[in-house]
Write a protein that holds these residues in place. Structure first.
Motif, PDB file in Angstrom:
ATOM      1  N   ILE A 109       0.796  -1.114   0.076  1.00  0.00           N
ATOM      2  CA  ILE A 109       0.219  -0.165  -0.080  1.00  0.00           C
ATOM      3  C   ILE A 109       0.645   1.204  -0.334  1.00  0.00           C
ATOM      4  O   ILE A 109       0.251   2.572  -0.031  1.00  0.00           O
ATOM      5  CB  ILE A 109      -1.164  -0.397   0.955  1.00  0.00           C
ATOM      6  CG1 ILE A 109       0.150  -0.233   2.801  1.00  0.00           C
ATOM      7  CG2 ILE A 109      -1.716  -0.841   0.836  1.00  0.00           C
ATOM      8  CD1 ILE A 109      -1.223   0.577   3.421  1.00  0.00           C
ATOM      9  N   GLY A 110       2.382   1.406   0.040  1.00  0.00           N
ATOM     10  CA  GLY A 110       2.917   2.259   0.414  1.00  0.00           C
ATOM     11  C   GLY A 110       4.018   2.082  -0.212  1.00  0.00           C
ATOM     12  O   GLY A 110       5.220   0.637   0.053  1.00  0.00           O
ATOM     13  N   GLY A 111       5.397   2.864  -0.334  1.00  0.00           N
ATOM     14  CA  GLY A 111       7.018   3.000  -0.665  1.00  0.00           C
ATOM     15  C   GLY A 111       7.164   3.910  -0.486  1.00  0.00           C
ATOM     16  O   GLY A 111       6.504   4.783  -0.236  1.00  0.00           O
ATOM     17  N   ASN A 133      -0.512   4.483  -1.001  1.00  0.00           N
ATOM     18  CA  ASN A 133      -2.835   4.482  -2.240  1.00  0.00           C
ATOM     19  C   ASN A 133      -3.609   4.383  -0.797  1.00  0.00           C
ATOM     20  O   ASN A 133      -3.051   3.771   0.113  1.00  0.00           O
ATOM     21  CB  ASN A 133      -2.225   2.735  -2.703  1.00  0.00           C
ATOM     22  CG  ASN A 133      -0.816   2.923  -3.775  1.00  0.00           C
ATOM     23  OD1 ASN A 133      -0.735   3.633  -4.641  1.00  0.00           O
ATOM     24  ND2 ASN A 133      -0.564   1.169  -3.772  1.00  0.00           N
ATOM     25  N   VAL A 134      -3.938   6.030  -1.541  1.00  0.00           N
ATOM     26  CA  VAL A 134      -5.103   5.865  -0.382  1.00  0.00           C
ATOM     27  C   VAL A 134      -6.724   5.830  -0.900  1.00  0.00           C
ATOM     28  O   VAL A 134      -7.440   5.035  -0.177  1.00  0.00           O
ATOM     29  CB  VAL A 134      -5.029   7.381  -0.435  1.00  0.00           C
ATOM     30  CG1 VAL A 134      -6.599   7.852   1.025  1.00  0.00           C
ATOM     31  CG2 VAL A 134      -3.397   8.233   0.706  1.00  0.00           C
ATOM     32  N   ASN A 135      -7.418   6.619  -1.241  1.00  0.00           N
ATOM     33  CA  ASN A 135      -8.376   6.332  -2.582  1.00  0.00           C
ATOM     34  C   ASN A 135      -8.785   5.860  -3.863  1.00  0.00           C
ATOM     35  O   ASN A 135      -9.380   5.807  -4.538  1.00  0.00           O
ATOM     36  CB  ASN A 135      -8.861   7.409  -2.616  1.00  0.00           C
ATOM     37  CG  ASN A 135      -9.004   8.128  -0.901  1.00  0.00           C
ATOM     38  OD1 ASN A 135      -9.549   7.017  -0.116  1.00  0.00           O
ATOM     39  ND2 ASN A 135      -9.692   9.421  -0.243  1.00  0.00           N
ATOM     40  N   GLN A 136      -7.135   5.176  -4.313  1.00  0.00           N
ATOM     41  CA  GLN A 136      -7.313   4.619  -5.984  1.00  0.00           C
ATOM     42  C   GLN A 136      -7.950   3.344  -5.510  1.00  0.00           C
ATOM     43  O   GLN A 136      -7.696   2.252  -4.779  1.00  0.00           O
ATOM     44  CB  GLN A 136      -5.880   4.364  -6.001  1.00  0.00           C
ATOM     45  CG  GLN A 136      -5.481   3.591  -7.562  1.00  0.00           C
ATOM     46  CD  GLN A 136      -4.580   3.792  -7.939  1.00  0.00           C
ATOM     47  OE1 GLN A 136      -3.666   4.824  -7.617  1.00  0.00           O
ATOM     48  NE2 GLN A 136      -3.740   3.257  -8.904  1.00  0.00           N
ATOM     49  N   GLU A 137      -8.634   2.661  -6.698  1.00  0.00           N
ATOM     50  CA  GLU A 137      -9.593   1.382  -6.584  1.00  0.00           C
ATOM     51  C   GLU A 137      -9.010   0.636  -7.217  1.00  0.00           C
ATOM     52  O   GLU A 137      -9.135  -0.972  -7.188  1.00  0.00           O
ATOM     53  CB  GLU A 137     -10.741   1.804  -6.481  1.00  0.00           C
ATOM     54  CG  GLU A 137     -11.101   2.704  -5.703  1.00  0.00           C
ATOM     55  CD  GLU A 137     -12.847   2.532  -5.240  1.00  0.00           C
ATOM     56  OE1 GLU A 137     -13.622   1.960  -5.144  1.00  0.00           O
ATOM     57  OE2 GLU A 137     -13.125   3.963  -5.783  1.00  0.00           O
ATOM     58  N   ASN A 138      -8.924   1.028  -8.525  1.00  0.00           N
ATOM     59  CA  ASN A 138      -8.177   0.318  -9.755  1.00  0.00           C
ATOM     60  C   ASN A 138      -6.988  -0.308  -9.835  1.00  0.00           C
ATOM     61  O   ASN A 138      -5.849   0.971  -9.278  1.00  0.00           O
ATOM     62  CB  ASN A 138      -8.322   0.943 -11.558  1.00  0.00           C
ATOM     63  CG  ASN A 138      -8.230   0.175 -12.324  1.00  0.00           C
ATOM     64  OD1 ASN A 138      -7.969  -0.814 -11.995  1.00  0.00           O
ATOM     65  ND2 ASN A 138      -8.274   0.732 -13.619  1.00  0.00           N
ATOM     66  N   PHE A 139      -6.375  -1.265  -9.247  1.00  0.00           N
ATOM     67  CA  PHE A 139      -4.773  -2.005  -9.837  1.00  0.00           C
ATOM     68  C   PHE A 139      -5.048  -3.404 -10.197  1.00  0.00           C
ATOM     69  O   PHE A 139      -4.491  -4.427 -10.242  1.00  0.00           O
ATOM     70  CB  PHE A 139      -4.278  -2.121  -8.110  1.00  0.00           C
ATOM     71  CG  PHE A 139      -4.461  -1.038  -7.342  1.00  0.00           C
ATOM     72  CD1 PHE A 139      -3.431  -0.707  -7.470  1.00  0.00           C
ATOM     73  CD2 PHE A 139      -5.668  -0.895  -6.098  1.00  0.00           C
ATOM     74  CE1 PHE A 139      -3.195   0.555  -6.411  1.00  0.00           C
ATOM     75  CE2 PHE A 139      -5.257   0.354  -5.555  1.00  0.00           C
ATOM     76  CZ  PHE A 139      -4.684   0.964  -5.527  1.00  0.00           C
ATOM     77  N   GLU A 140      -5.137  -2.938 -11.375  1.00  0.00           N
ATOM     78  CA  GLU A 140      -5.353  -4.164 -12.454  1.00  0.00           C
ATOM     79  C   GLU A 140      -4.243  -4.951 -13.338  1.00  0.00           C
ATOM     80  O   GLU A 140      -4.090  -5.724 -13.347  1.00  0.00           O
ATOM     81  CB  GLU A 140      -5.862  -3.522 -14.154  1.00  0.00           C
ATOM     82  CG  GLU A 140      -6.475  -4.424 -14.898  1.00  0.00           C
ATOM     83  CD  GLU A 140      -7.280  -3.742 -16.039  1.00  0.00           C
ATOM     84  OE1 GLU A 140      -7.489  -4.882 -17.580  1.00  0.00           O
ATOM     85  OE2 GLU A 140      -7.742  -2.674 -16.055  1.00  0.00           O
TER      86      GLU A 140
END
Length: 242
Positions: A109-111, A133-140
């Motif tokens: 979720i973070g780097g 990554n806070v409010n992103q939903e697409n990790f295709e």
């Protein structure tokens, strides 16, 4: 804390680095961006982020590091500060994938990317880049990635996160001298996949099994090998396969 908010930028780390070389800017100056065109991760990896959805920030830290063999101390402090902030937001199953990827369950979720500059007077100035990554939903196309929203099924206020993280960083830096051993133990306790057999890949693309035993004072990963020896690896020398 001075905050510089940008709409779009190649890299917040590069922007802050250029700013710090030209002017005597305040300690803990923070740069954030809604979109980062050339975001960087460890070993030159690219960091992709949907515009306006995530935390993209860099912070200048000086007057803490004074020796090149101590640079991992900064990585440790930043990782723990991010983890503590996320714990207060009730993000579940947090861990640190060595050296400083932030995980929830088995998803990244973070780097963190820290770039250090040695000044002529011996001081070390750090530019600390944090991507979360806070409010992103697409990790295709990113099967190992997730976000706070996906994990908790709710929106988060990303504007408050820089203040919360910097507050933790300042506190830990101020307490470091008397609490470094405690912080190192805390970091070890949070290590992702520590103490369990797992596959790795070395510089020669050869896979091997090992068990994470800890991290050395200078930040090398300590791995128990199948012959019962313990080897130490730099970030560029080993890849964790999970």
């Amino acid at each position: 804390m001075k905050l510089i908010k940008l709409d779009a930028i190649d890299s917040t780390n590069d922007f802050l680095k250029a700013l710090s070389s030209q002017d005597e800017i305040d300690n803990f100056t923070v740069v954030t961006a809604e979109n980062q065109i050339k975001g960087k991760g460890q070993m030159g990896a690219k960091w992709f982020s949907e515009t306006g959805k995530n935390l993209i920030m860099s912070v200048l830290v000086k007057n803490f590091l004074f020796h090149t063999e101590k640079v991992f101390d900064m990585s440790l402090i930043v990782s723990l500060s991010v983890i503590q902030t996320l714990k207060e937001l009730d993000i579940p199953h947090l861990s640190i994938k060595w050296p400083n990827d932030i995980m929830s369950y088995n998803k990244k979720i973070g780097g963190i990317l820290i770039e250090n500059t040695l000044k002529s007077d011996g001081r070390i100035v750090s530019i600390v880049g944090i991507g979360l990554n806070v409010n992103q939903e697409n990790f295709e196309h990113l099967p190992n990635a997730s976000s706070l929203k996906v994990i908790c099924n709710k929106e988060f206020d990303k504007e408050s996160l820089p203040f919360l993280i910097i507050e933790k960083m300042k506190q830990k830096i101020g307490l470091w001298e008397n609490n470094s051993a405690l912080y190192r133990q805390e970091y070890f306790n949070l290590l992702f996949r520590k103490g369990v057999p797992m596959p790795f890949k070395n510089l020669h693309n050869k896979n091997f099994m090992g068990i994470i035993q800890g991290v050395s004072p200078i930040g090398k990963l300590q791995v128990l090998l199948e012959d019962d020896s313990i080897a130490e690896f730099e970030i560029k020398e080993i890849q964790m396969l999970y």
